[in-house]
Design an enzyme around this catalytic site. Structure first.
Site, PDB file in Angstrom:
ATOM      1  N   SER A   9       0.847  -1.198   0.000  1.00 53.40           N
ATOM      2  CA  SER A   9       0.000   0.000   0.000  1.00 53.40           C
ATOM      3  C   SER A   9       0.878   1.241   0.000  1.00 53.40           C
ATOM      4  O   SER A   9       1.679   1.459   0.918  1.00 53.40           O
ATOM      5  CB  SER A   9      -0.884   0.012   1.243  1.00 53.40           C
ATOM      6  OG  SER A   9      -1.438   1.307   1.382  1.00 53.40           O
ATOM      7  N   HIS A  34      -1.023  -1.409  -4.342  1.00 55.08           N
ATOM      8  CA  HIS A  34      -2.308  -1.101  -3.700  1.00 55.08           C
ATOM      9  C   HIS A  34      -2.420   0.407  -3.504  1.00 55.08           C
ATOM     10  O   HIS A  34      -1.586   1.034  -2.850  1.00 55.08           O
ATOM     11  CB  HIS A  34      -2.377  -1.829  -2.356  1.00 55.08           C
ATOM     12  CG  HIS A  34      -3.710  -1.747  -1.682  1.00 55.08           C
ATOM     13  ND1 HIS A  34      -4.756  -2.587  -1.980  1.00 55.08           N
ATOM     14  CD2 HIS A  34      -4.164  -0.930  -0.713  1.00 55.08           C
ATOM     15  CE1 HIS A  34      -5.796  -2.292  -1.225  1.00 55.08           C
ATOM     16  NE2 HIS A  34      -5.470  -1.279  -0.441  1.00 55.08           N
ATOM     17  N   ASP A  36      -4.802   3.378  -2.110  1.00 56.50           N
ATOM     18  CA  ASP A  36      -5.937   3.696  -1.247  1.00 56.50           C
ATOM     19  C   ASP A  36      -6.475   5.080  -1.586  1.00 56.50           C
ATOM     20  O   ASP A  36      -5.780   6.081  -1.433  1.00 56.50           O
ATOM     21  CB  ASP A  36      -5.494   3.663   0.224  1.00 56.50           C
ATOM     22  CG  ASP A  36      -5.216   2.243   0.688  1.00 56.50           C
ATOM     23  OD1 ASP A  36      -6.126   1.405   0.582  1.00 56.50           O
ATOM     24  OD2 ASP A  36      -4.084   1.977   1.147  1.00 56.50           O
ATOM     25  N   MET A  38      -9.198   7.839  -0.664  1.00 59.24           N
ATOM     26  CA  MET A  38     -10.072   8.223   0.461  1.00 59.24           C
ATOM     27  C   MET A  38     -10.602   9.633   0.247  1.00 59.24           C
ATOM     28  O   MET A  38      -9.885  10.509  -0.246  1.00 59.24           O
ATOM     29  CB  MET A  38      -9.265   8.195   1.763  1.00 59.24           C
ATOM     30  CG  MET A  38      -8.580   6.859   2.031  1.00 59.24           C
ATOM     31  SD  MET A  38      -7.774   6.866   3.620  1.00 59.24           S
ATOM     32  CE  MET A  38      -6.973   5.257   3.597  1.00 59.24           C
ATOM     33  N   HIS A  67      -8.222   0.654  -4.295  1.00 51.32           N
ATOM     34  CA  HIS A  67      -9.192   0.446  -3.212  1.00 51.32           C
ATOM     35  C   HIS A  67      -9.925   1.765  -2.978  1.00 51.32           C
ATOM     36  O   HIS A  67      -9.359   2.703  -2.417  1.00 51.32           O
ATOM     37  CB  HIS A  67      -8.399  -0.007  -1.962  1.00 51.32           C
ATOM     38  CG  HIS A  67      -9.228  -0.209  -0.746  1.00 51.32           C
ATOM     39  ND1 HIS A  67      -8.665  -0.356   0.501  1.00 51.32           N
ATOM     40  CD2 HIS A  67     -10.571  -0.300  -0.571  1.00 51.32           C
ATOM     41  CE1 HIS A  67      -9.640  -0.517   1.393  1.00 51.32           C
ATOM     42  NE2 HIS A  67     -10.787  -0.482   0.778  1.00 51.32           N
ATOM     43  N   MET A  69     -12.321   4.090  -1.219  1.00 49.56           N
ATOM     44  CA  MET A  69     -13.046   4.368   0.029  1.00 49.56           C
ATOM     45  C   MET A  69     -13.707   5.730  -0.145  1.00 49.56           C
ATOM     46  O   MET A  69     -13.374   6.712   0.526  1.00 49.56           O
ATOM     47  CB  MET A  69     -12.071   4.345   1.210  1.00 49.56           C
ATOM     48  CG  MET A  69     -11.613   2.924   1.556  1.00 49.56           C
ATOM     49  SD  MET A  69     -10.095   2.892   2.516  1.00 49.56           S
ATOM     50  CE  MET A  69      -8.894   2.971   1.192  1.00 49.56           C
ATOM     51  N   MET A 138     -11.233  -6.233   5.096  1.00 49.93           N
ATOM     52  CA  MET A 138     -10.543  -5.213   5.897  1.00 49.93           C
ATOM     53  C   MET A 138     -10.278  -5.793   7.288  1.00 49.93           C
ATOM     54  O   MET A 138     -11.208  -6.209   7.987  1.00 49.93           O
ATOM     55  CB  MET A 138     -11.409  -3.954   6.035  1.00 49.93           C
ATOM     56  CG  MET A 138     -11.546  -3.131   4.772  1.00 49.93           C
ATOM     57  SD  MET A 138      -9.994  -2.652   3.997  1.00 49.93           S
ATOM     58  CE  MET A 138      -9.181  -1.742   5.310  1.00 49.93           C
ATOM     59  N   ASP A 176      -6.416  -6.663   4.178  1.00 40.06           N
ATOM     60  CA  ASP A 176      -5.863  -5.310   4.201  1.00 40.06           C
ATOM     61  C   ASP A 176      -5.970  -4.703   5.599  1.00 40.06           C
ATOM     62  O   ASP A 176      -7.076  -4.484   6.097  1.00 40.06           O
ATOM     63  CB  ASP A 176      -6.656  -4.465   3.191  1.00 40.06           C
ATOM     64  CG  ASP A 176      -6.147  -3.041   3.027  1.00 40.06           C
ATOM     65  OD1 ASP A 176      -5.092  -2.713   3.603  1.00 40.06           O
ATOM     66  OD2 ASP A 176      -6.817  -2.273   2.303  1.00 40.06           O
TER      67      ASP A 176
HETATM   68  C1  DX5 Z   1      -6.513   1.425   5.339  1.00 38.42           C
HETATM   69  C2  DX5 Z   1      -5.974   1.035   3.996  1.00 38.42           C
HETATM   70  C3  DX5 Z   1      -4.834   0.094   4.008  1.00 38.42           C
HETATM   71  C4  DX5 Z   1      -3.608   0.580   4.738  1.00 38.42           C
HETATM   72  C5  DX5 Z   1      -2.806  -0.585   5.168  1.00 38.42           C
HETATM   73  O1  DX5 Z   1      -7.716   2.087   5.156  1.00 38.42           O
HETATM   74  O2  DX5 Z   1      -6.988   0.426   3.213  1.00 38.42           O
HETATM   75  O3  DX5 Z   1      -4.503  -0.301   2.693  1.00 38.42           O
HETATM   76  O4  DX5 Z   1      -2.818   1.395   3.949  1.00 38.42           O
HETATM   77  O5  DX5 Z   1      -1.746  -0.101   5.903  1.00 38.42           O
HETATM   78  P1  DX5 Z   1      -1.057  -0.929   7.080  1.00 38.42           P
HETATM   79  O6  DX5 Z   1      -0.404  -2.106   6.445  1.00 38.42           O
HETATM   80  O7  DX5 Z   1      -0.124   0.047   7.656  1.00 38.42           O
HETATM   81  O8  DX5 Z   1      -2.158  -1.340   8.038  1.00 38.42           O
HETATM   82 ZN    ZN Z   2      -6.528  -0.489   1.226  1.00 41.55          ZN
END
Ligand code: DX5
Ligand code: ZN
Length: 219
Positions: A9, A34, A36, A38, A67, A69, A138, A176
């Site tokens: 990620s 990956h 993210d 948001m 991903h 969100m 998750m 994740d």
């Molecule tokens: C959280 C994300 C994850 C996050 C994982 O909302 O979806 O992908 O970056 O990070 P770590 O491995 O630090 O938990």
């Molecule tokens: Zn993620």
């Protein structure tokens, strides 16, 4: 059994040089990247959008595991497909019509994923299992890297593995949040195909990406 795939990620990368961070992940033998996304509404944090992703596309040929969100997600699916996403994963809570959103992703020739928050039951995904390529479990509440792994979420992985195998499907299971060298092994034993990791890959062993990816893969 094929070996587990690692999807680092970039939430834990240096955002001022994402291009070179992604190149380094490719050199370190990551399987996917990956990303993210948001929106500060679906989750209490804001990251990047399709414009940045499209600029990152030229730095690697690895698949972009995006991903989302964001809510409502439906109208933005095309933007992420055009930006170069290979897998587009959405949360059921972020769309009024999960089936329509999955069909939209598939119509754009992208792999479709559905993500389940720690408190969301697998019942949300079972009716669409045949339509999708990936279930993202998750193992923390989405929004931030560096949180503690919620081990109870492995029960969902086990139930899903059973359903997928019994139905003879190819749907992959990705996990994740809070993945480290210890729980990577139990996640794998529970039936996970892809591990996402930010903090462990970017921070352990002084940020030795290759070593950390190898250690996670070995479990
Ligand atoms: C959280 C994300 C994850 C996050 C994982 O909302 O979806 O992908 O970056 O990070 P770590 O491995 O630090 O938990
Ligand atoms: Zn993620």
């Amino acid at each position: 059994m094929t070996s587990i795939k690692i999807s680092p990620s970039i939430l834990s990368a240096d955002f001022s040089k994402l291009g070179s961070e992604i190149k380094s992940l490719e050199k370190a033998e990551a399987d996917l990247i990956h990303i993210d996304v948001m929106d500060g509404h679906f989750v209490p944090n804001i990251t990047i959008g399709p414009e940045v992703i499209s600029k990152l596309r030229k730095y690697t040929s690895l698949p972009f595991d995006v991903h989302l969100m964001i809510s409502p997600v439906h109208e933005f699916i095309t933007n992420f497909a055009e930006a170069g996403a290979d897998i587009i994963t959405i949360h059921p809570e972020a769309t009024d019509d999960l089936v329509a959103s999955i069909k939209k992703i598939k119509s754009l020739n992208k792999k479709a994923g559905v993500s389940l928050n720690p408190e969301t039951s697998i019942d949300k995904v079972l009716p669409v299992l045949k339509m999708i390529d990936l279930v993202l479990i998750m193992s923390v509440n989405p929004g931030f890297g560096g949180q503690k792994f919620i081990k109870e979420t492995l029960e969902k992985v086990k139930s899903l593995r059973k359903q997928i195998d019994e139905q003879g499907l190819k749907t992959q299971i990705e996990i994740d949040g809070g993945i480290n060298f210890e729980n990577a092994k139990i996640a794998k034993m529970a039936g996970v195909d892809i591990l996402v990791s930010g903090t462990t890959i970017f921070k352990e062993n002084n940020g030795d990406l290759k070593k950390n990816i190898q250690l996670l893969r070995k479990g």
